[in-house]
Design an enzyme around this catalytic site. Structure first.
Site, mmCIF file in Angstrom:
data_model
loop_
_atom_site.group_PDB
_atom_site.id
_atom_site.type_symbol
_atom_site.label_atom_id
_atom_site.label_comp_id
_atom_site.label_asym_id
_atom_site.label_seq_id
_atom_site.Cartn_x
_atom_site.Cartn_y
_atom_site.Cartn_z
ATOM 1 C CE LYS A 227 -8.977 -36.020 60.793
ATOM 2 N NZ LYS A 227 -8.867 -35.491 59.593
ATOM 3 N NE ARG A 261 -9.240 -29.008 60.668
ATOM 4 C CZ ARG A 261 -10.104 -29.951 61.518
ATOM 5 N NH1 ARG A 261 -9.481 -30.993 61.792
ATOM 6 N NH2 ARG A 261 -11.307 -29.247 61.655
HETATM 7 C C1 7PM Z 1 -14.391 -37.488 62.567
HETATM 8 C C2 7PM Z 1 -13.410 -37.380 61.181
HETATM 9 C C3 7PM Z 1 -14.192 -36.580 63.356
HETATM 10 C C4 7PM Z 1 -12.975 -36.179 61.141
HETATM 11 C C5 7PM Z 1 -13.824 -35.170 63.042
HETATM 12 C C6 7PM Z 1 -12.896 -35.262 61.716
HETATM 13 C C7 7PM Z 1 -9.997 -32.033 58.456
HETATM 14 C C8 7PM Z 1 -10.827 -30.826 58.270
HETATM 15 C C9 7PM Z 1 -12.041 -32.214 59.795
HETATM 16 C C10 7PM Z 1 -8.962 -32.398 57.801
HETATM 17 C C11 7PM Z 1 -9.107 -30.080 56.792
HETATM 18 C C12 7PM Z 1 -11.682 -33.444 62.665
HETATM 19 C C13 7PM Z 1 -12.384 -33.778 61.400
HETATM 20 N N1 7PM Z 1 -10.773 -32.898 59.358
HETATM 21 N N2 7PM Z 1 -10.283 -29.892 57.411
HETATM 22 N N3 7PM Z 1 -11.855 -30.967 58.889
HETATM 23 N N4 7PM Z 1 -8.292 -31.254 57.040
HETATM 24 N N5 7PM Z 1 -8.619 -29.048 55.944
HETATM 25 O O1 7PM Z 1 -10.700 -34.364 62.927
HETATM 26 O O2 7PM Z 1 -8.113 -33.458 57.922
HETATM 27 O O3 7PM Z 1 -11.987 -32.340 63.150
HETATM 28 S S1 7PM Z 1 -13.170 -32.559 60.458
#
Ligand code: 7PM
Length: 284
Positions: A227, A261
């Protein structure tokens, strides 16, 4: 140390043992590849990735239909279901892992639970109309994540007087809302939502104060893999954030996280196995 009141999560036909930490592998579902309800080659590619993550040690595989990324396009419930349902079915049949479905949509919760999903992962913490009731009806555990606003606009100058305190208050309110529909604490996983309506300082403050969330008596899920909070410190693009992600993985485990995750399952499993070796040495 960091023991929650409930030492296992009952995820449908699987049980997740919370006496140690686990890795949740991210299965990226590219928006266009499943719009026809399951193109064979895309489905097979996703299955191969899921099998590889399972072999690398993932306990959970997180499947996203509606993209939760900031600025992502909104899709209909039917489009979301068409994307995610064939994957839940296929991975449920071919893999021995818990399937988590990244969704805020009541119909998707209900239908994927029927198809064998084991966890509802909702970045909107069941705030959509009908989501609490749908999640309750699945009998599955739910991951409640903190976010403010919607992914499209959440990064427009977020402001907090006390980010950790406000995240805790929000999660307490969502736990209370869950209780009203019969979703009890032993079915709840909490997630502070790194990168969701938070600037870089917010993310690091929240990360530092992660142990305070343990007072809520639920297992913590942390998603920081690749991230922007890592990119902002290292000045590296998303494909060069592995070591930064692993550094945060160690620190999340130290602060009591039970589910990580991540994109890089094998590398994170090395971190987790070394962490567990140190932890069990302490207890002996
Ligand atoms: C930009 C920002 C691109 C965030 C992708 C993402 C989470 C999630 C996501 C989290 C839970 C990613 C994220 N992040 N579900 N879904 N916790 N529970 O890295 O931090 O895929 S999307």
């Amino acid at each position: 140390m960091h023991a929650t009141a409930h030492p296992v999560l009952h995820c449908g036909k699987h049980t997740l043992d919370l006496s140690h930490a686990h890795v949740m592998g991210i299965l990226n579902v590219t928006p266009d590849s499943f719009s026809d309800g399951g193109h064979y080659t895309s489905l097979d590619a996703a299955l191969q990735r899921a099998l590889a993550m399972q072999a690398a040690g993932a306990s959970i595989i997180d499947i996203g239909g509606e993209s939760t990324r900031p600025g992502a396009a909104v899709v209909s419930a039917q489009q979301e279901l068409d994307r995610v349902a064939p994957l839940v079915e296929l991975i449920g049949r071919e893999c021995d892992v818990i399937i988590s479905v990244d969704t805020s949509t009541p119909d998707v919760m209900r239908e994927t639970a029927r198809l064998g999903a084991g966890l509802v992962n909702d970045v909107r913490a069941l705030q959509r109309e009908g989501a609490l009731e749908a999640a309750a009806a699945t009998a599955l555990p739910v991951c409640l994540m903190h976010m403010r606003g919607e992914p499209q606009t959440m990064q427009d100058e977020p402001h907090y007087a006390d980010v950790a305190g406000e995240v805790i208050t929000f999660l307490q309110e969502r736990i209370a809302a869950c209780a009203e529909v019969g979703i009890t604490l032993e079915r709840i996983v909490l997630d502070p939502g790194f990168g969701f309506a938070k600037n870089i300082q917010h993310n690091y403050q929240l990360f530092q104060r992660l142990p305070e969330l343990l007072a809520l008596q639920c297992p913590l899920l942390v998603g920081v893999s690749r991230k922007s909070m890592i990119g902002a410190v290292l000045h590296k693009p998303v494909d060069q954030r592995l070591y930064g992600s692993l550094a945060l993985a160690v620190m999340a485990l130290e602060r009591g996280a039970k589910i990580l995750r991540v994109h890089d399952v094998a590398q994170t499993m090395d971190v987790l196995n070394i962490f567990n070796a140190v932890q069990s040495a302490i207890r002996e």
